[in-house]
Design an enzyme around this catalytic site. Structure first.
Site, PDB file in Angstrom:
ATOM      1  N   ASP A 134       0.946  -1.026   0.085  1.00 23.76           N
ATOM      2  CA  ASP A 134      -0.013   0.163  -0.018  1.00 23.76           C
ATOM      3  C   ASP A 134       0.698   1.209   0.059  1.00 23.76           C
ATOM      4  OD1 ASP A 134      -2.277   1.606   0.027  1.00 23.76           O
ATOM      5  OD2 ASP A 134      -2.994   0.677   2.006  1.00 23.76           O
ATOM      6  N   ASP A 135       0.733   2.010  -1.287  1.00 24.53           N
ATOM      7  CA  ASP A 135       1.455   3.373  -0.972  1.00 24.53           C
ATOM      8  C   ASP A 135       2.969   3.302  -1.151  1.00 24.53           C
ATOM      9  OD1 ASP A 135      -1.229   4.216  -0.675  1.00 24.53           O
ATOM     10  OD2 ASP A 135      -0.817   5.735   1.093  1.00 24.53           O
TER      11      ASP A 135
ATOM     12  N   CYS B 246      -6.249   3.921  -3.974  1.00 29.94           N
ATOM     13  CA  CYS B 246      -6.303   2.620  -3.719  1.00 29.94           C
ATOM     14  C   CYS B 246      -7.642   1.953  -4.206  1.00 29.94           C
ATOM     15  CB  CYS B 246      -6.708   2.381  -1.719  1.00 29.94           C
ATOM     16  SG  CYS B 246      -5.412   2.983  -1.042  1.00 29.94           S
TER      17      CYS B 246
ATOM     18  N   HIS C  23     -10.671  -3.080   0.973  1.00 30.64           N
ATOM     19  CA  HIS C  23     -11.081  -1.653   0.356  1.00 30.64           C
ATOM     20  C   HIS C  23     -11.627  -1.499  -0.679  1.00 30.64           C
ATOM     21  CE1 HIS C  23      -9.448   3.019   0.884  1.00 30.64           C
ATOM     22  NE2 HIS C  23     -10.813   2.478   1.214  1.00 30.64           N
TER      23      HIS C  23
ATOM     24  N   ASP D 277      -0.186  -0.267  -4.910  1.00 27.33           N
ATOM     25  CA  ASP D 277      -1.451   0.291  -5.774  1.00 27.33           C
ATOM     26  C   ASP D 277      -1.265   1.721  -6.161  1.00 27.33           C
ATOM     27  OD1 ASP D 277      -1.260   1.456  -2.882  1.00 27.33           O
ATOM     28  OD2 ASP D 277      -3.297   1.074  -2.283  1.00 27.33           O
TER      29      ASP D 277
END
Ligand SMILES: *[C@@H]1O[C@H](CO)[C@@H](O)[C@H](O)[C@H]1NC(C)=O
Ligand SMILES: *[C@@H]1O[C@H](CO)[C@@H](O)[C@H](O)[C@H]1NC(C)=O
Ligand SMILES: *[C@@H]1O[C@H](CO)[C@@H](O)[C@H](O)[C@H]1NC(C)=O
Ligand SMILES: *[C@@H]1O[C@H](CO)[C@@H](O)[C@H](O)[C@H]1NC(C)=O
Length: 417
Positions: free
Chosen positions: A32-33, A72, A133, A338
């Site tokens: 993530d990120d 996301c 998510h 993502d």
């Protein structure tokens, strides 16, 4: 064209899997990120990511891998369906571009076909560990219409929403008060002004006693609601689920990476005798940052660096489990992010809490290169030659047709992929 290129890479380099009668397995990591500048094999010589680097060394490094939207929910929807997120309604003009909280009725439409659904249909066992998510419910708390188990996964362990700042231990770090730092004070002051005004109006006879009580109650509800919602964000949204059950509320982040790792290893062990797809979707390296005690202070890059390095440790544990089970040769491994690093994430003490995008401009939520280009590696021993680098543009949507082709399944023919 990108997808053809990727399939070309895989198919032109050996074709060993066709000779073996066993279908290949898939282990897909989503960070993530994570930014282009955060990974050793993409040129960072002070961060320690030996396990991600080892995938690149044994396989391929995609140095121009892009995502169709730098946030996301739409990026993950594209990944899992092989379709531009605008086609599934996961992206659009003038709309919120992500699922903001668990009670939102938004999510990946049930009639979208995920790679998990396609593979399940041809006999694969499918598991998702970590962040989802992409929604939870449509109409009520029982329907689970957007739940991973309704989108092709046999097993699910993780956070149905995302790791929000509010999920961390530090109660002062909230996604809401990050935008409006003095929210509570502003609301309290407004309430005082309303009370004084109402008292004055009652004194001069502009409103009666009953009107006073009614208006007082209405104003209290209006001003207290945001405070209650903010204080309750963690409890309401930061929940840990195993299949359809809530197993922790609020989630305890500290050892969450360890638990994601253990659940993934367990899935591999219990699936070793069948064809499987495991999707490991880390909560890291999104804020709230968190590390287990073993990883606190180990990196040269503060809290953020510790988070990157613990995530990399987890990748290593899962890969060595594959190796111990003798599955490595027959498994396609892919790791991506993502979206780019989140440049605006700064802690209250001024420490950077977001990723770095190297030479690329911009970051998460921005349609510059730094938001759209993500660090990506893959390996498939005997098929992808070691230390390959693909500099041509490829996309996270290429994985869908690649997996389906390798699994000898068919692409959905009733929609644009
Ligand atoms: C390496 O990564 C760390 C953590 O994200 C970052 O602070 C540093 O600037 C990066 N170094 C390079 C050369 O990109
Ligand atoms: C899914 O359903 C929606 C609403 O009925 C429809 O607009 C959309 O085209 C459908 N998508 C697919 C892929 O069939
Ligand atoms: C994670 O931490 C919680 C709370 O400290 C503890 O109850 C749990 O046993 C830990 N889980 C693992 C797998 O270590
Ligand atoms: C792929 O599927 C086709 C039928 O759909 C079958 O004839 C063929 O043997 C399969 N190939 C492999 C390698 O499993």
């Amino acid at each position: 064209m990108n997808q053809r290129y990727m399939i070309f890479i895989i198919f032109s380099c050996g074709l060993n899997f066709v000779q073996s009668s066993k279908k290949p397995n898939f282990v897909l990591f989503m960070v993530d990120d994570l930014g282009m500048g955060d990974v050793g094999c993409f040129g960072n010589d002070t961060i320690h990511t030996p396990n991600i680097d080892s995938i690149a060394r044994q396989g391929v490094k995609f140095s121009h891998h892009v995502i169709p939207a730098p946030l996301c929910s739409p990026s993950r929807a594209a990944f899992i369906t092989g379709r531009h997120p605008v086609r599934s309604g996961m992206l659009g003009y003038g709309r919120l571009r992500m699922v903001p909280f668990l009670a939102a009725t938004a999510g990946l439409p049930p009639n979208e076909t995920t790679f998990a659904e396609v593979l399940k249909d041809v006999g694969y066992k499918t598991g998702l560990v970590g962040k989802w998510h992409m929604g939870l419910h449509c109409e009520n708390r029982q329907d689970f219409c957007h739940h991973p188990l309704k989108q092709g996964f046999d097993f699910y362990y993780g956070l149905p929403l995302t790791n929000l700042r509010d999920c961390g231990e530090d109660a002062t770090r909230s996604v809401i008060t990050a935008r409006i730092p003095q929210m509570t004070e502003i609301l309290a002051l407004s309430m005082v002004i309303v009370v004084v005004t109402l008292v004055a109006f009652t004194k001069i006879g502009l409103i009666q006693r009953r009107g006073f009580i009614f208006l007082l109650a209405v104003s209290f509800i209006i001003f207290a609601t945001p405070v209650v919602l903010q204080k309750g964000l963690r409890r309401i949204n930061c929940i840990l689920m195993k299949n359809y059950d809530v197993v922790e509320q609020p989630v305890i982040l500290e050892n969450m990476t360890l638990r994601i790792t253990q659940q993934s290893m367990q899935f591999l062990k219990s699936s070793q005798n069948e064809a499987f797809l495991l999707y490991v979707s880390f909560l890291k390296v999104h804020t709230a940052l968190f590390s287990s005690s073993k990883f606190k202070g180990i990196s040269k890059h503060g809290n953020y660096g510790d988070n990157v390095e613990e995530m990399d440790w987890s990748v290593g544990k899962i890969l060595s489990t594959l190796e111990e089970l003798g599955l490595k040769e027959n498994t396609f491994v892919y790791l991506t992010s993502d979206n780019g690093g989140h440049l605006e994430e700064i802690a209250s003490d001024g420490q950077r809490e977001g990723g770095h995008n190297g030479i690329y401009r911009g970051g998460k939520a921005q349609v510059w290169e730094g938001g759209l280009r993500v660090p990506t590696v893959a390996m498939y021993p005997g098929v992808i030659p070691p230390s390959t680098e693909v500099m041509q543009p490829t996309s996270n949507m290429d994985i869908f047709p690649t997996i389906i082709k390798l699994a000898n399944a068919s692409l959905p023919s009733d929609r644009v992929i």
